[in-house]
Design a protein around this motif. Structure first.
Motif, PDB file in Angstrom:
ATOM      1  N   SER A 299       1.053  -1.226   0.055  1.00  0.00           N
ATOM      2  CA  SER A 299      -0.011  -0.006  -0.007  1.00  0.00           C
ATOM      3  C   SER A 299       0.906   1.038  -0.084  1.00  0.00           C
ATOM      4  O   SER A 299       0.472   2.242  -0.410  1.00  0.00           O
ATOM      5  CB  SER A 299      -0.970  -0.124   1.282  1.00  0.00           C
ATOM      6  N   LEU A 300       1.850   1.298   0.509  1.00  0.00           N
ATOM      7  CA  LEU A 300       2.880   2.426   0.680  1.00  0.00           C
ATOM      8  C   LEU A 300       3.153   2.663  -0.930  1.00  0.00           C
ATOM      9  O   LEU A 300       3.306   3.974  -1.239  1.00  0.00           O
ATOM     10  CB  LEU A 300       3.930   1.993   1.393  1.00  0.00           C
ATOM     11  N   GLY A 301       3.625   1.816  -1.614  1.00  0.00           N
ATOM     12  CA  GLY A 301       3.953   1.975  -2.999  1.00  0.00           C
ATOM     13  C   GLY A 301       2.842   2.689  -3.576  1.00  0.00           C
ATOM     14  O   GLY A 301       2.978   3.524  -4.661  1.00  0.00           O
ATOM     15  N   VAL A 302       1.381   1.931  -3.458  1.00  0.00           N
ATOM     16  CA  VAL A 302       0.455   2.667  -4.226  1.00  0.00           C
ATOM     17  C   VAL A 302       0.163   4.087  -3.920  1.00  0.00           C
ATOM     18  O   VAL A 302      -0.217   4.701  -4.442  1.00  0.00           O
ATOM     19  CB  VAL A 302      -0.774   1.805  -3.970  1.00  0.00           C
ATOM     20  N   ALA A 303       0.559   4.142  -2.687  1.00  0.00           N
ATOM     21  CA  ALA A 303       0.117   5.813  -2.258  1.00  0.00           C
ATOM     22  C   ALA A 303       1.085   6.671  -2.915  1.00  0.00           C
ATOM     23  O   ALA A 303       0.884   7.877  -3.238  1.00  0.00           O
ATOM     24  CB  ALA A 303       0.476   5.944  -0.691  1.00  0.00           C
ATOM     25  N   ILE A 304       2.580   6.147  -3.028  1.00  0.00           N
ATOM     26  CA  ILE A 304       3.409   7.067  -3.673  1.00  0.00           C
ATOM     27  C   ILE A 304       2.941   7.405  -5.211  1.00  0.00           C
ATOM     28  O   ILE A 304       3.130   8.132  -5.610  1.00  0.00           O
ATOM     29  CB  ILE A 304       4.771   6.504  -3.690  1.00  0.00           C
ATOM     30  N   GLY A 305       2.615   6.184  -5.705  1.00  0.00           N
ATOM     31  CA  GLY A 305       2.224   6.220  -7.099  1.00  0.00           C
ATOM     32  C   GLY A 305       0.929   7.288  -7.161  1.00  0.00           C
ATOM     33  O   GLY A 305       1.037   7.740  -8.293  1.00  0.00           O
ATOM     34  N   ALA A 306      -0.122   7.275  -6.363  1.00  0.00           N
ATOM     35  CA  ALA A 306      -1.174   8.195  -6.504  1.00  0.00           C
ATOM     36  C   ALA A 306      -0.548   9.638  -6.331  1.00  0.00           C
ATOM     37  O   ALA A 306      -0.951  10.636  -7.074  1.00  0.00           O
ATOM     38  CB  ALA A 306      -1.878   7.796  -5.411  1.00  0.00           C
ATOM     39  N   PHE A 307       0.706   9.745  -5.703  1.00  0.00           N
ATOM     40  CA  PHE A 307       1.121  10.935  -5.272  1.00  0.00           C
ATOM     41  C   PHE A 307       1.690  11.625  -6.640  1.00  0.00           C
ATOM     42  O   PHE A 307       1.739  12.669  -6.994  1.00  0.00           O
ATOM     43  CB  PHE A 307       2.140  10.998  -4.038  1.00  0.00           C
ATOM     44  N   ILE A 308       2.626  10.525  -7.156  1.00  0.00           N
ATOM     45  CA  ILE A 308       3.237  11.010  -8.489  1.00  0.00           C
ATOM     46  C   ILE A 308       2.329  11.459  -9.387  1.00  0.00           C
ATOM     47  O   ILE A 308       2.339  12.303 -10.229  1.00  0.00           O
ATOM     48  CB  ILE A 308       4.121   9.516  -9.046  1.00  0.00           C
ATOM     49  N   PHE A 309       1.053  10.769  -9.572  1.00  0.00           N
ATOM     50  CA  PHE A 309       0.078  11.188 -10.419  1.00  0.00           C
ATOM     51  C   PHE A 309      -0.647  12.552 -10.122  1.00  0.00           C
ATOM     52  O   PHE A 309      -0.647  13.334 -11.118  1.00  0.00           O
ATOM     53  CB  PHE A 309      -1.245  10.141 -10.373  1.00  0.00           C
ATOM     54  N   GLY A 310      -1.128  12.701  -8.900  1.00  0.00           N
ATOM     55  CA  GLY A 310      -1.330  14.125  -8.434  1.00  0.00           C
ATOM     56  C   GLY A 310      -0.274  15.382  -8.697  1.00  0.00           C
ATOM     57  O   GLY A 310      -0.495  16.386  -9.380  1.00  0.00           O
ATOM     58  N   MET A 311       0.966  14.868  -8.617  1.00  0.00           N
ATOM     59  CA  MET A 311       1.779  15.737  -8.659  1.00  0.00           C
ATOM     60  C   MET A 311       2.340  16.077 -10.083  1.00  0.00           C
ATOM     61  O   MET A 311       2.263  17.523 -10.582  1.00  0.00           O
ATOM     62  CB  MET A 311       3.545  15.335  -7.945  1.00  0.00           C
ATOM     63  N   THR A 312       2.397  15.262 -11.170  1.00  0.00           N
ATOM     64  CA  THR A 312       2.395  15.573 -12.552  1.00  0.00           C
ATOM     65  C   THR A 312       1.080  16.184 -13.155  1.00  0.00           C
ATOM     66  O   THR A 312       1.472  17.022 -14.013  1.00  0.00           O
ATOM     67  CB  THR A 312       2.791  14.108 -13.179  1.00  0.00           C
ATOM     68  N   SER A 313       0.014  15.872 -12.649  1.00  0.00           N
ATOM     69  CA  SER A 313      -1.235  16.164 -13.291  1.00  0.00           C
ATOM     70  C   SER A 313      -1.411  17.838 -13.272  1.00  0.00           C
ATOM     71  O   SER A 313      -1.756  18.473 -14.042  1.00  0.00           O
ATOM     72  CB  SER A 313      -2.302  15.469 -12.928  1.00  0.00           C
ATOM     73  N   LEU A 314      -0.749  18.209 -12.070  1.00  0.00           N
ATOM     74  CA  LEU A 314      -0.928  19.685 -11.638  1.00  0.00           C
ATOM     75  C   LEU A 314       0.318  20.569 -12.211  1.00  0.00           C
ATOM     76  O   LEU A 314       0.197  21.569 -12.398  1.00  0.00           O
ATOM     77  CB  LEU A 314      -1.293  19.662 -10.051  1.00  0.00           C
ATOM     78  N   CYS A 315       1.417  19.835 -11.942  1.00  0.00           N
ATOM     79  CA  CYS A 315       2.774  20.617 -12.033  1.00  0.00           C
ATOM     80  C   CYS A 315       2.998  20.766 -13.567  1.00  0.00           C
ATOM     81  O   CYS A 315       3.735  21.579 -13.949  1.00  0.00           O
ATOM     82  CB  CYS A 315       3.793  19.592 -11.395  1.00  0.00           C
ATOM     83  N   ILE A 316       2.427  20.018 -14.452  1.00  0.00           N
ATOM     84  CA  ILE A 316       2.407  20.273 -15.721  1.00  0.00           C
ATOM     85  C   ILE A 316       1.977  21.553 -16.141  1.00  0.00           C
ATOM     86  O   ILE A 316       2.159  22.324 -16.825  1.00  0.00           O
ATOM     87  CB  ILE A 316       1.873  18.949 -16.633  1.00  0.00           C
ATOM     88  N   VAL A 317       0.506  21.819 -15.492  1.00  0.00           N
ATOM     89  CA  VAL A 317      -0.045  23.041 -15.574  1.00  0.00           C
ATOM     90  C   VAL A 317       0.893  24.017 -14.825  1.00  0.00           C
ATOM     91  O   VAL A 317       0.921  25.287 -15.412  1.00  0.00           O
ATOM     92  CB  VAL A 317      -1.381  23.189 -15.009  1.00  0.00           C
ATOM     93  N   TYR A 318       1.351  24.002 -13.683  1.00  0.00           N
ATOM     94  CA  TYR A 318       2.183  24.853 -12.843  1.00  0.00           C
ATOM     95  C   TYR A 318       3.451  25.432 -13.873  1.00  0.00           C
ATOM     96  O   TYR A 318       3.837  26.509 -13.909  1.00  0.00           O
ATOM     97  CB  TYR A 318       2.587  24.481 -11.654  1.00  0.00           C
ATOM     98  N   ALA A 319       4.067  24.338 -14.585  1.00  0.00           N
ATOM     99  CA  ALA A 319       5.044  24.845 -15.347  1.00  0.00           C
ATOM    100  C   ALA A 319       4.684  25.599 -16.477  1.00  0.00           C
ATOM    101  O   ALA A 319       5.739  26.068 -17.661  1.00  0.00           O
ATOM    102  CB  ALA A 319       5.746  23.597 -15.866  1.00  0.00           C
ATOM    103  N   GLY A 320       3.454  25.667 -16.986  1.00  0.00           N
ATOM    104  CA  GLY A 320       2.713  26.463 -18.235  1.00  0.00           C
ATOM    105  C   GLY A 320       2.986  25.526 -19.389  1.00  0.00           C
ATOM    106  O   GLY A 320       2.921  26.020 -20.608  1.00  0.00           O
ATOM    107  N   TRP A 321       2.957  24.186 -19.207  1.00  0.00           N
ATOM    108  CA  TRP A 321       3.168  23.366 -20.641  1.00  0.00           C
ATOM    109  C   TRP A 321       1.713  22.830 -20.866  1.00  0.00           C
ATOM    110  O   TRP A 321       0.651  23.092 -20.292  1.00  0.00           O
ATOM    111  CB  TRP A 321       3.794  22.135 -20.214  1.00  0.00           C
ATOM    112  N   ASP A 322       1.590  22.438 -22.273  1.00  0.00           N
ATOM    113  CA  ASP A 322       0.284  22.000 -22.850  1.00  0.00           C
ATOM    114  C   ASP A 322      -0.178  20.561 -22.086  1.00  0.00           C
ATOM    115  O   ASP A 322       0.447  19.614 -21.879  1.00  0.00           O
ATOM    116  CB  ASP A 322       0.488  21.717 -24.164  1.00  0.00           C
ATOM    117  N   PRO A 323      -1.334  20.872 -21.222  1.00  0.00           N
ATOM    118  CA  PRO A 323      -1.789  19.559 -20.210  1.00  0.00           C
ATOM    119  C   PRO A 323      -2.295  18.497 -21.185  1.00  0.00           C
ATOM    120  O   PRO A 323      -2.221  17.319 -20.631  1.00  0.00           O
ATOM    121  CB  PRO A 323      -2.997  20.222 -19.587  1.00  0.00           C
TER     122      PRO A 323
END
Length: 354
Positions: A299-323
């Motif tokens: 489950s720890l790995g799954v939680a980290i995987g979900a964090f990676i998803f949340g981070m990339t989905s928003l940070c692509i926008v934060y970086a000003g890239w095409d979502p």
């Protein structure tokens, strides 16, 4: 006369220390979540550099919220995958649970708590049916839950259109029971300049509970056993049918929980929501070190995987890239995760044999 003791070779302590260090290193590398942890650190540092907006505390807590909306259901999906099965209906079940609560209560004028409880019963029944059909028929869970996906998707749209005349539920924020349910499923804590959604707390709580069950209980041993080899598990007395049906119902419960959050956070639901999220749950589990063949992950790995998803989905926008590039990133991340997971599984197998 006693025999003189032979002095130990000069290099013996160093060799023993090296062996201990190597053993610790192998054990660390063989953990399912280690690849996801390394990836999360690298991605985190990368976006700190390229996305200045990500450097603020409010942005980080927004990432945590985004991660939690995927991570709650991903906990159950990860456990199910460790048990050797898939659930492609999880995404639309989230929406079905919320719609059931909203439409039932609004049109009958009853307390929202009644609808929430009946919605839970409905979701658990869907999970039970998925598990029962998989075990009863022997048809792969991929196909059984794909059928459930289409049934729920059509029902969400069709029933909502019949009841409301549109594809969205009515606003329920003035109904009895709303305030208490909103606090449980959608409350936001103000901590200085940042807002912490209660879903983040629930996400971490479910992940910790899942980790305890998997690592510290007999049920956890059963889950790994049925995922590794169901016939072998059955031969040693593991109740394979009950374990797998229970896992499907766990996914259904967490899907209901997330559906309640969406309903009480936004007050209305679009009937077409949730389509495609089932793949995000699976990706979070796989990126977190869960093998698609079953019997491996945590489950720890799954939680980290979900964090990676949340981070990339928003940070692509934060970086000003095409979502639109986000989906391409998900595909690349999934392929890399599968390769890394297979390598780590190989290391684990070598360590056990050695």
């Amino acid at each position: 006369m006693s025999q003189a003791l032979k002095p130990a070779p000069a290099g013996a302590p160093a060799e023993a220390s090296n062996r201990v260090s190597l053993g610790l290193s192998n054990r660390l590398l063989a953990r399912p979540e280690i690849g996801a942890l390394v990836a999360a650190v690298v991605i985190f540092i990368f976006f700190l550099i390229v996305a200045p907006a990500f450097r603020s505390a409010p942005s980080f807590f927004t990432v945590l919220y985004q991660s939690s909306t995927i991570g709650i259901v991903a906990v159950g999906v990860g456990m199910l995958m460790i048990g050797g099965e898939f659930d492609l209906s999880a995404g639309v079940l989230v929406t079905a649970g919320g719609l059931f609560n909203a439409l039932f209560c609004y049109n009958l004028g009853i307390n929202l708590w009644v609808g929430a409880i009946l919605s839970l019963v409905f979701c658990l029944a869907v999970g039970f049916l998925n598990g029962y059909l998989v075990m009863r028929t022997g048809i792969p869970s991929f196909l059984i839950t794909l059928g459930t996906f289409f049934v729920l998707q059509g029902a969400n749209l069709g029933v909502t259109k019949i009841v409301t005349g549109s594809v969205s539920s009515q606003n329920i924020n003035q109904m009895d029971g709303y305030a208490s349910l909103n606090w449980i499923f959608a409350h936001v804590f103000q901590i200085g300049p940042v807002q912490l959604s209660i879903t983040v707390i629930w996400w971490l709580a479910f992940a910790v509970l899942s980790a305890y069950v998997l690592q510290r209980t007999r049920i956890g041993n059963w889950i790994y056993a049925v995922g590794g080899s169901a016939p072998s598990a059955r031969a040693v007395g593991v109740p394979v049918k009950r374990v797998k049906i229970g896992l499907f119902m766990t996914v259904a419960f967490l899907g209901w929980f997330t559906g309640m959050h969406y309903l009480y956070n936004f007050n209305v639901l679009q009937a077409g929501n949730g389509v495609g999220n089932e793949f995000l749950y699976i990706i979070a589990a796989v990126v977190g070190g869960t093998l698609m063949t079953g019997g491996y992950g945590n489950s720890l790995g799954v939680a980290i995987g979900a964090f990676i998803f949340g981070m990339t989905s928003l940070c692509i926008v934060y970086a000003g890239w095409d979502p639109n590039w986000f989906r391409a990133f998900l595909g690349v991340m999934l392929l890399l995760a599968v390769l890394v997971n297979l390598y780590i599984k190989k290391l684990s197998t070598i360590r056990k044999v050695g």
